[in-house]
Motif scaffolding. Sequence first.
Motif, PDB file in Angstrom:
ATOM      1  N   GLU A  59       0.811  -1.206   0.000  1.00  0.00           N
ATOM      2  CA  GLU A  59       0.000   0.000   0.000  1.00  0.00           C
ATOM      3  C   GLU A  59       0.845   1.257   0.000  1.00  0.00           C
ATOM      4  N   ASP A  60       2.111   1.132   0.360  1.00  0.00           N
ATOM      5  CA  ASP A  60       3.023   2.279   0.393  1.00  0.00           C
ATOM      6  C   ASP A  60       4.141   2.029  -0.619  1.00  0.00           C
ATOM      7  N   PRO A  61       3.987   2.457  -1.876  1.00  0.00           N
ATOM      8  CA  PRO A  61       5.018   2.210  -2.879  1.00  0.00           C
ATOM      9  C   PRO A  61       6.372   2.806  -2.524  1.00  0.00           C
ATOM     10  N   VAL A  62       6.383   3.926  -1.796  1.00  0.00           N
ATOM     11  CA  VAL A  62       7.661   4.528  -1.405  1.00  0.00           C
ATOM     12  C   VAL A  62       8.425   3.588  -0.486  1.00  0.00           C
ATOM     13  N   ALA A  63       7.729   2.940   0.454  1.00  0.00           N
ATOM     14  CA  ALA A  63       8.394   2.000   1.349  1.00  0.00           C
ATOM     15  C   ALA A  63       8.910   0.795   0.576  1.00  0.00           C
ATOM     16  N   VAL A  64       8.167   0.347  -0.410  1.00  0.00           N
ATOM     17  CA  VAL A  64       8.609  -0.791  -1.223  1.00  0.00           C
ATOM     18  C   VAL A  64       9.922  -0.461  -1.926  1.00  0.00           C
ATOM     19  N   LEU A  65       9.992   0.706  -2.564  1.00  0.00           N
ATOM     20  CA  LEU A  65      11.207   1.073  -3.288  1.00  0.00           C
ATOM     21  C   LEU A  65      12.349   1.415  -2.334  1.00  0.00           C
ATOM     22  N   SER A  66      12.045   1.954  -1.168  1.00  0.00           N
ATOM     23  CA  SER A  66      13.105   2.236  -0.189  1.00  0.00           C
ATOM     24  C   SER A  66      13.757   0.949   0.281  1.00  0.00           C
ATOM     25  N   ASP A  67      12.948  -0.072   0.593  1.00  0.00           N
ATOM     26  CA  ASP A  67      13.515  -1.365   0.984  1.00  0.00           C
ATOM     27  C   ASP A  67      14.331  -1.968  -0.161  1.00  0.00           C
ATOM     28  N   LEU A  68      13.842  -1.821  -1.385  1.00  0.00           N
ATOM     29  CA  LEU A  68      14.562  -2.376  -2.531  1.00  0.00           C
ATOM     30  C   LEU A  68      15.894  -1.656  -2.735  1.00  0.00           C
ATOM     31  N   GLU A  69      15.910  -0.346  -2.520  1.00  0.00           N
ATOM     32  CA  GLU A  69      17.151   0.412  -2.679  1.00  0.00           C
ATOM     33  C   GLU A  69      18.180   0.005  -1.635  1.00  0.00           C
ATOM     34  N   LEU A  70      17.737  -0.215  -0.415  1.00  0.00           N
ATOM     35  CA  LEU A  70      18.657  -0.640   0.643  1.00  0.00           C
ATOM     36  C   LEU A  70      19.244  -2.013   0.336  1.00  0.00           C
ATOM     37  N   LEU A  71      18.411  -2.922  -0.127  1.00  0.00           N
ATOM     38  CA  LEU A  71      18.892  -4.252  -0.478  1.00  0.00           C
ATOM     39  C   LEU A  71      19.906  -4.184  -1.629  1.00  0.00           C
ATOM     40  N   LEU A  72      19.610  -3.376  -2.635  1.00  0.00           N
ATOM     41  CA  LEU A  72      20.510  -3.268  -3.773  1.00  0.00           C
ATOM     42  C   LEU A  72      21.847  -2.664  -3.352  1.00  0.00           C
ATOM     43  N   ARG A  73      21.818  -1.664  -2.493  1.00  0.00           N
ATOM     44  CA  ARG A  73      23.053  -1.011  -2.070  1.00  0.00           C
ATOM     45  C   ARG A  73      23.923  -1.933  -1.226  1.00  0.00           C
ATOM     46  N   LEU A  74      23.288  -2.840  -0.472  1.00  0.00           N
ATOM     47  CA  LEU A  74      24.049  -3.740   0.394  1.00  0.00           C
ATOM     48  C   LEU A  74      24.557  -4.969  -0.344  1.00  0.00           C
ATOM     49  N   THR A  75      23.760  -5.494  -1.232  1.00  0.00           N
ATOM     50  CA  THR A  75      24.121  -6.753  -1.881  1.00  0.00           C
ATOM     51  C   THR A  75      24.827  -6.568  -3.224  1.00  0.00           C
ATOM     52  N   GLU A  76      24.521  -5.499  -3.939  1.00  0.00           N
ATOM     53  CA  GLU A  76      25.140  -5.270  -5.253  1.00  0.00           C
ATOM     54  C   GLU A  76      25.525  -3.801  -5.366  1.00  0.00           C
ATOM     55  N   PRO A  77      26.585  -3.401  -4.662  1.00  0.00           N
ATOM     56  CA  PRO A  77      26.941  -1.972  -4.621  1.00  0.00           C
ATOM     57  C   PRO A  77      27.436  -1.436  -5.961  1.00  0.00           C
ATOM     58  N   ALA A  78      27.872  -2.283  -6.862  1.00  0.00           N
ATOM     59  CA  ALA A  78      28.393  -1.814  -8.144  1.00  0.00           C
ATOM     60  C   ALA A  78      27.311  -1.701  -9.213  1.00  0.00           C
ATOM     61  N   ARG A  79      26.060  -1.937  -8.871  1.00  0.00           N
ATOM     62  CA  ARG A  79      25.002  -1.944  -9.872  1.00  0.00           C
ATOM     63  C   ARG A  79      23.896  -0.968  -9.485  1.00  0.00           C
ATOM     64  N   ALA A  80      23.352  -0.291 -10.496  1.00  0.00           N
ATOM     65  CA  ALA A  80      22.211   0.602 -10.295  1.00  0.00           C
ATOM     66  C   ALA A  80      21.000   0.022 -11.001  1.00  0.00           C
TER      67      ALA A  80
END
Length: 510
Positions: free
Chosen positions: A341-362
């Motif tokens: 219901e909160d798309p901003v929270a969904v993308l925020s969690d996804l951004e944190l996961l991406l930054r921690l697990t794949e720091p060289a990829r955007a």
Amino acid sequence: MTTPHLPKVAGINPPLPAPSHTPPPSSAAPSGDPATVDPSGPADPAGPHGPAAPDALPPPAPNALVQDRLAGWISDLVTLQELTERLARTATLDAALHEVLRAGSSLVGARRGLVTLQPGQAPPTTVGLGLGHADLGHIETIPHETPAHPDGGELPAPDSYGRLFDDLPPAGSRAGVAHPDIAAEEGLTPRHREVAARLGYGASYALPLESEAAGRIGAAVWLYDEPAEPGDRQRHLIGLYRDYATEHLARHLELAAARDTVTTLREELLPSRLPRIAGVRLAVRHRSGPRGGGDWYDALPLPEGALGLAVGGVTGSGPSAVAAMGRLRASLRAYAVMEGEDPVAVLSDLELLLRLTEPARAATALFAYCEPAGADRPASQGGKVVLAGAGHCPPLIIGEHRAEYVETSLSAPLGMLACWEAPSVEIEPAPGETLLFYSDGLLHRTGDTMDRAFARLHSAAASVPRAALRDPDAIVEHVLRAMLPTTGDGAEADGSDGAEDVVLLAAHFE
């Protein structure tokens, strides 16, 4: 006195043996009257049988034959170099097959031909030169001329690559097979002669496409209009060209197999079918680029009759980008179920996961939480959509009275900032309107600048026929054809190489 043999030139064996010795130069006849010649002088070149005829030509120079041979070898080298360079410039398997047929046609002196590839257990690929689909169909009706089994029945033909290639030698023998006069040759089936007469060819020359490294990958045959066959020099040249062409085609086959594997993997990582949700109908179009990009889409049912829609893409191409796309999509599905219901929270969690697990990829992403009419909403109000984007293109809303971009907040892609945050946008599509999501590959493939590509997309959306506005499949098909028109052979007519993935996802609210 013997002279050393001529060296070989760039791997081409001389068609004639080198001379074993050089005769001594003959003496020149003295000038003046033969009757006044001093008897102690040089002997008469005509010998004891009388003087030479006045108009006799002098003997040829001793090196004339050698020079002629060397000139012929150099000419063959230049021809082979030009043909192999043209083949090396082909970028696709189909173009390489057509070039092999054209080069072979010039080398053996035939006008038409066909080549068939059968790598592994895949269906054979057949390409013709000067032969239409109907002509190839007639050739396919020639029965296999397989030998009889000693105990009755027929032996299988494991090395058969088509009806004209049954009499090729077994694997390991790269010799060609000529039928110099099909009408008069004994042992051919009546159907073979009938097809030859119908298509107007009187002879054929077949050659296996085989090399020591690649093995046998197929065969080619060239068709003569009249009874004929290639000479020894022509067979030698086409054999040298065949060795290079086989390796080139084998590399194209390996590349095509790798691309098929990546494509299959990417398709398996995307939704196998779209969900059915009351109050909304979905349609999607997905075109994969040859390098295997990381663009993706998703549509998943959420609690209380809601629907989650997402599109996005990761940087890079190839298997690593496809794998990263699969991980990103799976993570977004989990976050959407927990806090969709909160798309901003969904993308925020996804951004944190991406930054921690794949720091060289955007990555870019757009997520929409949809409540269709009937999901705790009266039909008169239509649907409700809350969406947020991270560096992704804004969606389009298409209806009878409008075709416009949804004003989303400008935001950087995921993984580009230390902390991602962007406000969401809420829209209410009216009954009969469609929300169109797309990937940036759709814009890039047009070959235009981004401003012109966005204007072109808006024009395509606004030109959807009124009768197609309530059919999401018709909408995505119309937009795709307007953005990326194709030629008769299926290639895109605009100035793009088609390297990027294209995603079009439509949600029509009833």
